[in-house]
Enzyme design. Structure first.
Site, PDB file in Angstrom:
ATOM      1  N   TRP A 288       0.856  -1.182  -0.139  1.00 44.81           N
ATOM      2  CA  TRP A 288      -0.037  -0.060  -0.233  1.00 44.81           C
ATOM      3  C   TRP A 288       0.898   1.380   0.025  1.00 44.81           C
ATOM      4  CZ3 TRP A 288      -4.983   2.220   0.897  1.00 44.81           C
ATOM      5  CH2 TRP A 288      -5.033   3.382   1.507  1.00 44.81           C
TER       6      TRP A 288
ATOM      7  N   ASN B 294       0.264   5.647   0.406  1.00 43.29           N
ATOM      8  CA  ASN B 294      -0.545   6.648   0.920  1.00 43.29           C
ATOM      9  C   ASN B 294       0.228   7.964   0.296  1.00 43.29           C
ATOM     10  OD1 ASN B 294      -0.152   5.593   3.596  1.00 43.29           O
ATOM     11  ND2 ASN B 294      -0.724   7.805   4.153  1.00 43.29           N
ATOM     12  N   ASP B 295       0.546   9.000   1.294  1.00 43.26           N
ATOM     13  CA  ASP B 295       1.219  10.214   0.982  1.00 43.26           C
ATOM     14  C   ASP B 295       2.495  10.059   0.339  1.00 43.26           C
ATOM     15  OD1 ASP B 295      -0.757  10.447   2.903  1.00 43.26           O
ATOM     16  OD2 ASP B 295       0.430  11.390   4.513  1.00 43.26           O
TER      17      ASP B 295
ATOM     18  N   GLN C 285       4.618   7.016   1.937  1.00 40.02           N
ATOM     19  CA  GLN C 285       3.705   6.147   3.112  1.00 40.02           C
ATOM     20  C   GLN C 285       3.764   4.851   2.489  1.00 40.02           C
ATOM     21  OE1 GLN C 285       2.602   7.492   6.515  1.00 40.02           O
ATOM     22  NE2 GLN C 285       5.009   7.972   5.816  1.00 40.02           N
TER      23      GLN C 285
ATOM     24  N   TRP D 141      -3.662   0.142   4.424  1.00 38.09           N
ATOM     25  CA  TRP D 141      -2.950   0.998   5.321  1.00 38.09           C
ATOM     26  C   TRP D 141      -2.158   0.192   6.475  1.00 38.09           C
ATOM     27  CZ3 TRP D 141      -2.713   2.888  10.281  1.00 38.09           C
ATOM     28  CH2 TRP D 141      -1.657   4.096  10.616  1.00 38.09           C
TER      29      TRP D 141
ATOM     30  N   PHE E  16       5.760   8.153  10.139  1.00 36.92           N
ATOM     31  CA  PHE E  16       4.639   8.941   9.465  1.00 36.92           C
ATOM     32  C   PHE E  16       5.368   9.978   8.352  1.00 36.92           C
ATOM     33  CE2 PHE E  16       0.383   8.683  11.727  1.00 36.92           C
ATOM     34  CZ  PHE E  16       0.435   7.076  11.613  1.00 36.92           C
ATOM     35  N   SER E  17       4.376  10.755   7.730  1.00 43.46           N
ATOM     36  CA  SER E  17       4.859  11.673   6.521  1.00 43.46           C
ATOM     37  C   SER E  17       5.732  12.737   7.228  1.00 43.46           C
ATOM     38  CB  SER E  17       3.372  12.246   5.968  1.00 43.46           C
ATOM     39  OG  SER E  17       2.813  11.427   5.484  1.00 43.46           O
TER      40      SER E  17
ATOM     41  N   ARG F  46       2.126  16.194  13.554  1.00 42.62           N
ATOM     42  CA  ARG F  46       2.619  15.522  12.642  1.00 42.62           C
ATOM     43  C   ARG F  46       2.714  16.216  11.216  1.00 42.62           C
ATOM     44  NH1 ARG F  46      -2.519  13.190  13.141  1.00 42.62           N
ATOM     45  NH2 ARG F  46      -3.781  13.509  11.567  1.00 42.62           N
TER      46      ARG F  46
ATOM     47  N   GLU G  33      -3.622  18.206   8.549  1.00 41.38           N
ATOM     48  CA  GLU G  33      -2.497  17.423   8.121  1.00 41.38           C
ATOM     49  C   GLU G  33      -1.784  17.828   6.909  1.00 41.38           C
ATOM     50  OE1 GLU G  33      -4.491  12.905   8.986  1.00 41.38           O
ATOM     51  OE2 GLU G  33      -4.771  13.532   7.088  1.00 41.38           O
TER      52      GLU G  33
HETATM   53  C1  FRU Z   1      -2.321  11.623   5.650  1.00 37.39           C
HETATM   54  C2  FRU Z   1      -1.750  11.075   6.821  1.00 37.39           C
HETATM   55  C3  FRU Z   1      -0.777  11.841   7.511  1.00 37.39           C
HETATM   56  C4  FRU Z   1       0.058  10.584   8.102  1.00 37.39           C
HETATM   57  C5  FRU Z   1      -0.001   9.950   7.302  1.00 37.39           C
HETATM   58  C6  FRU Z   1       0.013   8.225   8.018  1.00 37.39           C
HETATM   59  O1  FRU Z   1      -2.766  10.915   4.818  1.00 37.39           O
HETATM   60  O2  FRU Z   1      -2.845  10.630   7.749  1.00 37.39           O
HETATM   61  O3  FRU Z   1      -1.270  12.891   8.393  1.00 37.39           O
HETATM   62  O4  FRU Z   1       1.392  11.404   8.477  1.00 37.39           O
HETATM   63  O5  FRU Z   1      -0.914   9.755   6.478  1.00 37.39           O
HETATM   64  O6  FRU Z   1       0.251   7.366   6.988  1.00 37.39           O
END
Ligand code: FRU
Length: 723
Positions: free
Chosen positions: A292, A294-295, A311, A319, A351-352, A414, A470
Site C-alpha cells: 500500500w 498513501n502520502d 508512506q 494502510w 509517518f509523513s 505530525r 494534516e
Molecule cells: C495523511 C496521513 C498523515 C500521516 C500519514 C500516516 O494521509 O494521515 O497525516 O502522517 O497519513 O500514514
C-alpha cells in the site's frame, strides 16, 4: 456438514466410528450467521437480539470469524452484561471446537460447557491489556470423556471494564483434532540472500511478525500471514544483515499454518516476471511494487535525481506498518523503486514528512564536503515526535542518533514540511498540530541547523477557519510568473489553501480558504524541494487513491503537476498543469484542426479511434450546448453555459479563459486526470475502464460544434522507458 440439533448420532455410533479409525463428518453446533440467536436464548443487554455482523459501534475492527456473523457481547459497550445459552445437545464427536476473542477473564468472560448444570469446560478471550486485537482465535476441548452426554453451552459476559466483552463463533463437533495456536512461534533464518520473503494473503488474520538479530529488534510488523499458499510475497531487503542469523517470531501461529515455515531468503523476487505488467497496474502513475502507499513524502531533487519517498505498507494491501518507501527518477516520468529507507522503530511507525538538501551543511550531517540530504519525519508512537535522518548519496539513510528533534506538542502533531528561508537564513518547519480547543493549526518553527527548533508562530486557523488538516505544504510562487510579485501559499492535505505573506516567522493570509483541486481521490500532495533555480518550477505529486482490489499493490501517485499562481478577477489562484515531461510518453497521435462535430440533423460523434493509455485534448471557442468526450467508457462533459465540467457525473467549475476553453484528459488503467481553464480546474478521478473498451469519441449534444483542435495521443507506459 450436518446441523447438530438435527443429527441423530448416538454414543454407540461414535464408538464405532472411532474403532474403525474413521473420522465422521463434522457437526455444526452454531454458526451465528442468521438474524436471531434462536434456538439459543439471550439474557441481559450485552448480546442484543441476534449475532453481530462484525464490529459494533465504537469497537476496533473484528476479524477471524467465519461467515456473516458472530456472537459479540460489545452490544451496548463494555459495561453491558448478559448470558447467551444454547439448547441442550448430545456430544457425538471427540472434540468441540470454536473461535473465541475479546477480553481475557476466565471467571467473567467465558464460553462454558455445562453438564447437569455444572461447568465442565471453559474458555476465555485473549486480551487483558489496553490495545490488543479483536481477532478471534481457534480453540477446542477434547470431550471424549463426555461422549453421548447431553450438554449445554453458555456464553457469559459478567465483565464491565476495558475488554469487558467476549466474541464467539463457529462452534463445531469434530473428530479431527482442531489446530491450536502457538504463542510466539520462532524460527531462525540465515540472511544468506538479499531478500527476506514473507507470504501474505490479503484478509488472513493479522499476526505480529518480529524480526530480530540477537537482542536487537530490527522491525515488527502486522502481517496478514498466509496460513497456506501465499497470494503474494512481502519483500524485505536484509542485505545489511547478510550472513547473520535472524530470528522471526510470530505472536500467534495456528499449528497447521505454514506461514512461518515458508518465510525464506532469496536473491530474486517471486513476482519478477509479472511486475509492472499486472492487469490493474497503473501505467502512467507511480505505484509501489507491492503493498500500500498513501502520502508522497520527502520530495526533493538531489544530485540529478528526483526522489519520491512515500508512506508504504510493504506487508499489506491496506494502510498499516508505515515505512518510507523510496523511488528515484531522472525525468519525473519513469521511476525506479529502491526499497524502504525508514522502518518503524521504538519511536513508532514512520509517518509523513519532507526532505531538504542542506547545502551549507548547517546540520553537520554532511561528510567530505558532501551536503547531506535530510529527511524530516514524524515517528507516530506515544509520544508522537519529529525526527530526522540523512544521507550523502541518496541511497543509504541513517537516522540521527539525537532524535527526536522536536518533542510532542500534542498527540495530534505530525507531517513536518521544511524549507530554507533565504531572507532570514533559517530553516522553517510547518507542522500540523491538533490543539485542544483550537482544532487544526499549523505551527511554524525555525532552526539554524535542522536539529534545534524554536516555535515562531501558530496559525489561528486561516481567518478563523480550521481547515488546514494534516500534511501542510508551504511555498512561494510568483503571480503570473512575475518575479517581482511573489506570494506564499499555505495548503493542507485536502488541497484547500490560502495565499498570503510570510516574514520568516509568521504567515499572514490574504483571505479565507480557497478550494484546490476539484476531483476525487486526491490527498496529501507535496511539492519538491531544491528544484534548481534554472528550472524554477513548483512540482507536485498527490496521493491518487486508485484502489486495485485483488492486486498485491494498492493506490498510486498522480501525474507530476506544475503549480502556478494565476491572476483571476477574484485574485491569484493556484493552477495545476501536467508537467511537460509527460509528453515524452506520446506515441504517434492524431491531431485534427478546425473540425465540426455533429450536424444540424444528427449528433453523430467524431470517432477519434482507440487507445489504452492516452492523452486527449480539445480546444474550442465559446458556443452553444456542450462538448462531450467519451473516453474508454468515461463521460467528460463541458457545459458551456454553466462553465462547468462534469467527470463521470462529478461537477466542477471550469471558467472560460477569454472566449476559449481547452480540456486535457489523461486516462490510465486506474484513473482519469482532467485539466481545464488553463489549470484553474483540475479534476483527478479514480476510474477503471473496461480493459476491452478503448474507444475515444467526441460529441456535441445541443448542436454542431466547431473545435479549433482535437488531439489524441496514445501513451507509452512509464514502466518500459529506456533509461
Ligand atoms: C495523511 C496521513 C498523515 C500521516 C500519514 C500516516 O494521509 O494521515 O497525516 O502522517 O497519513 O500514514
Amino acid at each position: 456438514m450436518h446441523r447438530a440439533f438435527m443429527a441423530t448420532g448416538t454414543a454407540l455410533g461414535i464408538a464405532w466410528a472411532a474403532q474403525q479409525g474413521q473420522a465422521a463428518d463434522d457437526l455444526v453446533v452454531a454458526e451465528f450467521d442468521g438474524d436471531s440467536y434462536a434456538p439459543w436464548t439471550a439474557a441481559g443487554d450485552a448480546f442484543g437480539d441476534g449475532p453481530a455482523r462484525g464490529a459494533l459501534p465504537g469497537q476496533m475492527s473484528v476479524s477471524g470469524f467465519k461467515g456473516k456473523g458472530l456472537v459479540n457481547s460489545f452490544r451496548n459497550g463494555d459495561a453491558a452484561t448478559g448470558v447467551l445459552t444454547s439448547p441442550p445437545f448430545v456430544l457425538q464427536r471427540r472434540h468441540l471446537s470454536f473461535l473465541i476473542g475479546g477480553g481475557a477473564n476466565a471467571e467473567k468472560l467465558a464460553l462454558q460447557l455445562l453438564l447437569d448444570g455444572r461447568v465442565v469446560r471453559s474458555a476465555t478471550g485473549g486480551n487483558s491489556q489496553p490495545g490488543g486485537s479483536e481477532d478471534l482465535a481457534p480453540g477446542s476441548w477434547d470431550v471424549a470423556d463426555l461422549a453421548g452426554k447431553t450438554v449445554v453451552l453458555r456464553i457469559v459476559d459478567d465483565a464491565t471494564g476495558g475488554w469487558g466483552h467476549i466474541n464467539v463463533d463457529h462452534v463445531v463437533q469434530t473428530d479431527r483434532k482442531p489446530a491450536g495456536l502457538i504463542r510466539d512461534a520462532a524460527r531462525d533464518v540465515t540472511a544468506s540472500h538479499r531478500y527476506l520473503l514473507v507470504p501474505i494473503k490479503t484478509g488472513a488474520p493479522k499476526r505480529v511478525v518480529t524480526l530480530s538479530a540477537g537482542d536487537h529488534v530490527i522491525v515488527r510488523n502486522d502481517v496478514e500471514l498466509a496460513p497456506g499458499a501465499a497470494e503474494w510475497w512481502g519483500v524485505m531487503d536484509v542485505g545489511p544483515w547478510r550472513g547473520q542469523s535472524l530470528r522471526v517470531t510470530v505472536d500467534k501461529l495456528p499449528e497447521d499454518s505454514s506461514g512461518l515455515a515458508s518465510i525464506r531468503t532469496s536473491d530474486t523476487v517471486p513476482d519478477a516476471a509479472t511486475l509492472y505488467r499486472e492487469p490493474l497496474r497503473g501505467q502512467l502513475h507511480f505505484s509501489p511494487q507491492r503493498g500500500w502507499n498513501n502520502d508522497p513524502n520527502g520530495m526533493v531533487y538531489f544530485r540529478g535525481e528526483y526522489h519520491l519517498f512515500f508512506q508504504h505498507n510493504p506487508y499489506g494491501w491496506a494502510w498499516g506498518n508505515m515505512h518510507w518507501g523510496h523511488a528515484v527518477s531522472r525525468d519525473l516520468v519513469s521511476w525506479t523503486e529502491l526499497g524502504d529507507v525508514l522502518m518503524p522503530d521504538v519511536y513508532g511507525p514512520m509517518f509523513s514528512g519532507s526532505a531538504v538538501v542542506d547545502w551549507q551543511n548547517t546540520s553537520g550531517l554532511g561528510t567530505d564536503g558532501k551536503p547531506p540530504l535530510v529527511l524530516i519525519y514524524t515517528a507516530a508512537g506515544n509520544p508522537t515526535v519529529q525526527c530526522i535522518a540523512s544521507s550523502t548519496d541518496g541511497r543509504t539513510f541513517v537516522k540521527y542518533p539525537g532524535n527526536p528533534i522536536l518533542p510532542q506538542v500534542t498527540g495530534g502533531n505530525r507531517d513536518p514540511k521544511v524549507l530554507w528561508h533565504e531572507p532570514t537564513r533559517k530553516w522553517v518547519m510547518v507542522l500540523y498540530v491538533e490543539l485542544p480547543g483550537r482544532g487544526h493549526t499549523v505551527h511554524f518553527y525555525t532552526s539554524p541547523n535542522l536539529k534545534d527548533w524554536s516555535l515562531a508562530s501558530v496559525t489561528d486557523g486561516v481567518r478563523g477557519s480550521n481547515y488546514l488538516y494534516e500534511c501542510p505544504d508551504f511555498f512561494e510562487l510568483p503571480v503570473d510568473g512575475n518575479p517581482r510579485d511573489k506570494r506564499w501559499v499555505l495548503a493542507g492535505a485536502n488541497t484547500e489553501y490560502a495565499v498570503g505573506t510570510f516574514d520568516g516567522t509568521r504567515f499572514t493570509p490574504g483571505h479565507s480558504r480557497l478550494p484546490g483541486q476539484r476531483g476525487k481521490g486526491f490527498y496529501a500532495p507535496q511539492t519538491f524541494s531544491d528544484i534548481p533555480a534554472r528550472d524554477g518550477r513548483r512540482i507536485q505529486f498527490g496521493w491518487f487513491q486508485t484502489e486495485t482490489k485483488g492486486a498485491s499493490f494498492n493506490q498510486s501517485m498522480t501525474l507530476p503537476l506544475v503549480l502556478t499562481l494565476t491572476s483571476t478577477p477574484e485574485g491569484p489562484r493556484l493552477a495545476y498543469n501536467p508537467a511537460k515531461e509527460i509528453q515524452s510518453l506520446r506515441q504517434r497521435g492524431r491531431v485534427l484542426r478546425n473540425v465540426t462535430v455533429g450536424t444540424r440533423s444528427t449528433d453523430a460523434p467524431l470517432d477519434l479511434g482507440e487507445a489504452e493509455l492516452l492523452e486527449l485534448s480539445a480546444e474550442f471557442e465559446h458556443g452553444q450546448g456542450s462538448v462531450e468526450f467519451v473516453v474508454r467508457g468515461a463521460v467528460i462533459r463541458y457545459d458551456d453555459e454553466r462553465q462547468e465540467i462534469s467527470v463521470q457525473g462529478h461537477k466542477a467549475p471550469a471558467p472560460r479563459r477569454g472566449s476559449r476553453q481547452r480540456i486535457t484528459v489523461f486516462c490510465d488503467r486506474t484513473g482519469l486526470e482532467v485539466f481545464a481553464s488553463d489549470g484553474l480546474c483540475y479534476v483527478p478521478m479514480p476510474f477503471q475502464p473496461a480493459p476491452d473498451d478503448r474507444h475515444v469519441l467526441v460529441r456535441a449534444p445541443g448542436g454542431p460544434r466547431r473545435l479549433k483542435q482535437v488531439a489524441l495521443y496514445p501513451l507509452r507506459s512509464i514502466w518500459h522507458q529506456p533509461r
